[in-house]
Design a protein around this motif. Structure first.
Motif, PDB file in Angstrom:
ATOM      1  N   LEU A 269       0.863  -1.312   0.014  1.00 35.61           N
ATOM      2  CA  LEU A 269       0.249  -0.043   0.143  1.00 35.61           C
ATOM      3  C   LEU A 269       0.915   1.317   0.073  1.00 35.61           C
ATOM      4  N   LYS A 270       0.678   2.201  -1.366  1.00 29.65           N
ATOM      5  CA  LYS A 270       1.345   3.215  -1.255  1.00 29.65           C
ATOM      6  C   LYS A 270       0.924   4.553  -0.507  1.00 29.65           C
ATOM      7  N   PHE A 271       1.514   5.160  -0.116  1.00 28.01           N
ATOM      8  CA  PHE A 271       0.635   6.327   0.812  1.00 28.01           C
ATOM      9  C   PHE A 271       1.571   7.597   0.514  1.00 28.01           C
ATOM     10  N   CYS A 272       0.908   8.816   0.097  1.00 25.39           N
ATOM     11  CA  CYS A 272       1.290  10.170   0.098  1.00 25.39           C
ATOM     12  C   CYS A 272       1.002  11.012   1.056  1.00 25.39           C
ATOM     13  N   ALA A 273       1.891  11.142   2.214  1.00 29.78           N
ATOM     14  CA  ALA A 273       1.530  11.686   3.553  1.00 29.78           C
ATOM     15  C   ALA A 273       1.104  12.927   3.233  1.00 29.78           C
ATOM     16  N   GLU A 274       1.500  13.904   2.242  1.00 30.47           N
ATOM     17  CA  GLU A 274       1.205  15.355   2.150  1.00 30.47           C
ATOM     18  C   GLU A 274       0.093  15.505   1.414  1.00 30.47           C
ATOM     19  N   ASP A 275      -0.724  14.338   0.953  1.00 32.07           N
ATOM     20  CA  ASP A 275      -1.953  14.562   0.377  1.00 32.07           C
ATOM     21  C   ASP A 275      -3.209  14.075   1.379  1.00 32.07           C
ATOM     22  N   CYS A 276      -2.753  13.530   2.517  1.00 27.43           N
ATOM     23  CA  CYS A 276      -3.692  13.027   3.442  1.00 27.43           C
ATOM     24  C   CYS A 276      -4.451  14.276   4.013  1.00 27.43           C
ATOM     25  N   VAL A 277      -5.850  14.118   3.817  1.00 29.56           N
ATOM     26  CA  VAL A 277      -6.658  15.033   4.924  1.00 29.56           C
ATOM     27  C   VAL A 277      -7.287  14.421   5.978  1.00 29.56           C
ATOM     28  N   ARG A 278      -6.660  13.268   6.523  1.00 30.33           N
ATOM     29  CA  ARG A 278      -7.276  12.684   7.870  1.00 30.33           C
ATOM     30  C   ARG A 278      -8.836  12.554   7.983  1.00 30.33           C
ATOM     31  N   CYS A 279      -9.257  11.823   6.883  1.00 27.81           N
ATOM     32  CA  CYS A 279     -10.756  11.771   6.815  1.00 27.81           C
ATOM     33  C   CYS A 279     -11.101  10.414   7.482  1.00 27.81           C
ATOM     34  N   MET A 280     -10.246   9.637   7.707  1.00 31.25           N
ATOM     35  CA  MET A 280     -10.438   8.403   8.588  1.00 31.25           C
ATOM     36  C   MET A 280     -11.039   7.175   7.927  1.00 31.25           C
ATOM     37  N   ASN A 281     -11.348   7.302   6.570  1.00 34.68           N
ATOM     38  CA  ASN A 281     -12.046   6.050   5.843  1.00 34.68           C
ATOM     39  C   ASN A 281     -11.112   4.812   5.902  1.00 34.68           C
ATOM     40  N   CYS A 282      -9.836   5.245   5.614  1.00 34.10           N
ATOM     41  CA  CYS A 282      -8.955   3.845   5.515  1.00 34.10           C
ATOM     42  C   CYS A 282      -8.857   3.397   6.878  1.00 34.10           C
ATOM     43  N   ILE A 283      -8.652   3.974   7.855  1.00 35.99           N
ATOM     44  CA  ILE A 283      -8.283   3.449   9.255  1.00 35.99           C
ATOM     45  C   ILE A 283      -9.848   2.753   9.693  1.00 35.99           C
ATOM     46  N   ASN A 284     -10.901   3.499   9.318  1.00 33.79           N
ATOM     47  CA  ASN A 284     -12.125   2.668   9.644  1.00 33.79           C
ATOM     48  C   ASN A 284     -12.293   1.370   8.900  1.00 33.79           C
ATOM     49  N   MET A 285     -12.039   1.247   7.600  1.00 31.37           N
ATOM     50  CA  MET A 285     -12.242   0.251   6.966  1.00 31.37           C
ATOM     51  C   MET A 285     -11.031  -0.976   7.098  1.00 31.37           C
ATOM     52  N   MET A 286      -9.901  -0.494   7.745  1.00 29.98           N
ATOM     53  CA  MET A 286      -8.790  -1.406   7.856  1.00 29.98           C
ATOM     54  C   MET A 286      -8.068  -1.445   9.310  1.00 29.98           C
TER      55      MET A 286
END
Length: 397
Positions: A269-286
């Protein structure tokens, strides 16, 4: 079988959901004011007229808020609700109560009021519905002796509230319960002695899931967040995918800024930290694979409210990240500056969001000493409400 005296109210007991009418009938069996309340409400439904009126200011000694005066417009017909005042009792942070505390509260209310309660109103308070003017002071005195206090009402600070935070939530970035307790204590005078042009609500959610709906329901929202990056356990991500989890449909495709991507070849899983707006969806799903960062604090938003003068507002970000730890000195200083500006510049019945809409975000930020930051702009080049000032423009001539 005797004909029902409340046929319209009876309709509200039909269906699958619990009904407030059922609870009112229980109270009416013991209390004359609850009985008259039902009869007046039935008449209101029949005539399509609200039979409540304002008739003066009532309260308890030393407090300007916490009691909402309510009088019947038909005291001749319903004498037991000629006065039917409401007390707002300050709720416990996180809404955790012992059964003894609740029994003590209800015993006092049965003694002095209608017995009808609302846990919890949109304010967050415990709402005690219906008592007379002469019973207000003894009721408050007894509640006070048992450790309860009144909440806010009128043009002042309303009772702060928040989610359960660290008491139950693994995503909590801040201790929302401790913050709610301390902000309530710190601003007691503004809470109990309303002196502002209109209401001001503070709500706190311990993570960006915003279980308290603070961004939409409060003038000042404190939302827990993190300043560093998400923590990703790649092995756990692979386990999700290998077990048939739809990572494209539920995570990659749902990321609002496309900060995530799945490398099928490397199974990573690749992640671009600069673009993250902390919506929590990915955390809630996984939740077993992705978790919140380590450097935790809060985002401060301002101006959320339901419609009154203008339309509904969602809070604007004014501080992207601030430490939110006791004794909360920096945060309380900011709240004091904001409320002082609100007190001095708002019109009667104008919320802080409407005030900012009227004077401009740039003027508001300069008044409270906050610099403009990119996070305040939701759509670049579309809502540029922050402008350069003359003294900020470098002379390039």
């Amino acid at each position: 079988m005797a004909e029902s005296k409340t046929p319209l109210l009876d309709e509200l007991e039909k269906g699958a959901w619990p009904s407030f009418v059922t609870e009112m009938k229980k109270a009416a069996a013991k209390k004359e004011n609850a009985k008259d309340l039902m009869q007046q409400l039935e008449k209101s439904y029949k005539d399509k007229i609200g039979y409540w009126k304002h008739g003066g200011i009532v309260g308890v000694k030393g407090y300007g808020g916490g009691v909402i005066g309510r009088y019947s417009a038909r005291p001749d017909e319903f004498p037991n609700v000629a006065e039917f005042h409401t007390l707002r009792v300050n709720q416990v942070p996180g809404f955790f109560y012992t059964t003894k505390a609740l029994r003590d509260l209800c015993e006092t209310w049965d003694k002095y009021g209608s017995g009808l309660t609302n846990f919890h109103g949109s304010t967050g308070d415990i709402i005690l519905l219906g008592t007379s003017t002469q019973n207000l002071q003894p009721c408050f005195d007894e509640l006070s002796e048992k450790g309860w206090d009144l909440g806010g009402s009128g043009g002042g600070l309303r009772t702060p509230s928040g989610c359960v935070g660290m008491a139950r939530c693994e995503f909590a970035c801040i201790d929302s319960m401790d913050f709610v307790l301390e902000v309530t204590r710190h601003f007691q005078d503004a809470l109990h002695r309303p002196a502002w042009p209109y209401k001001f609500k503070i709500k706190c959610s311990a993570c960006p899931n915003d279980c308290a709906a603070a961004t939409a329901r409060s003038d000042l929202a404190i939302i827990g967040t993190w300043r560093d990056t998400l923590k990703i356990d790649q092995e756990a991500v692979r386990e999700y995918v290998n077990n048939g989890f739809n990572i494209y449909g539920l995570v990659i495709g749902k990321c609002p800024t496309k900060a995530l991507d799945w490398d099928a070849e490397k199974k990573e899983l690749k992640f671009c930290a600069e673009d993250c707006v902390r919506c929590m969806n990915c955390i809630n799903m996984m939740p077993k694979a992705i978790s919140i960062g380590s450097e935790r604090g809060a985002t401060v938003l301002i101006g959320g409210k339901a419609p009154v003068v203008k339309s509904a507002f969602i809070g604007w970000v004014i501080v992207p990240f601030i430490k939110c730890e006791a004794p909360y000195t920096e945060l309380f200083d900011l709240i004091a500056k904001i409320t002082e500006y609100f007190d001095e510049h708002a019109k009667p019945r104008e919320r802080i969001g409407e005030l900012i809409y009227r004077v401009g975000m740039g003027n508001f930020l300069r008044a409270i000493g906050l610099p403009p930051v990119p996070q305040m702009v939701s759509a670049p080049r579309a809502n540029p409400y922050i402008f350069w000032q003359d003294e900020e423009v470098v002379n390039r001539g």
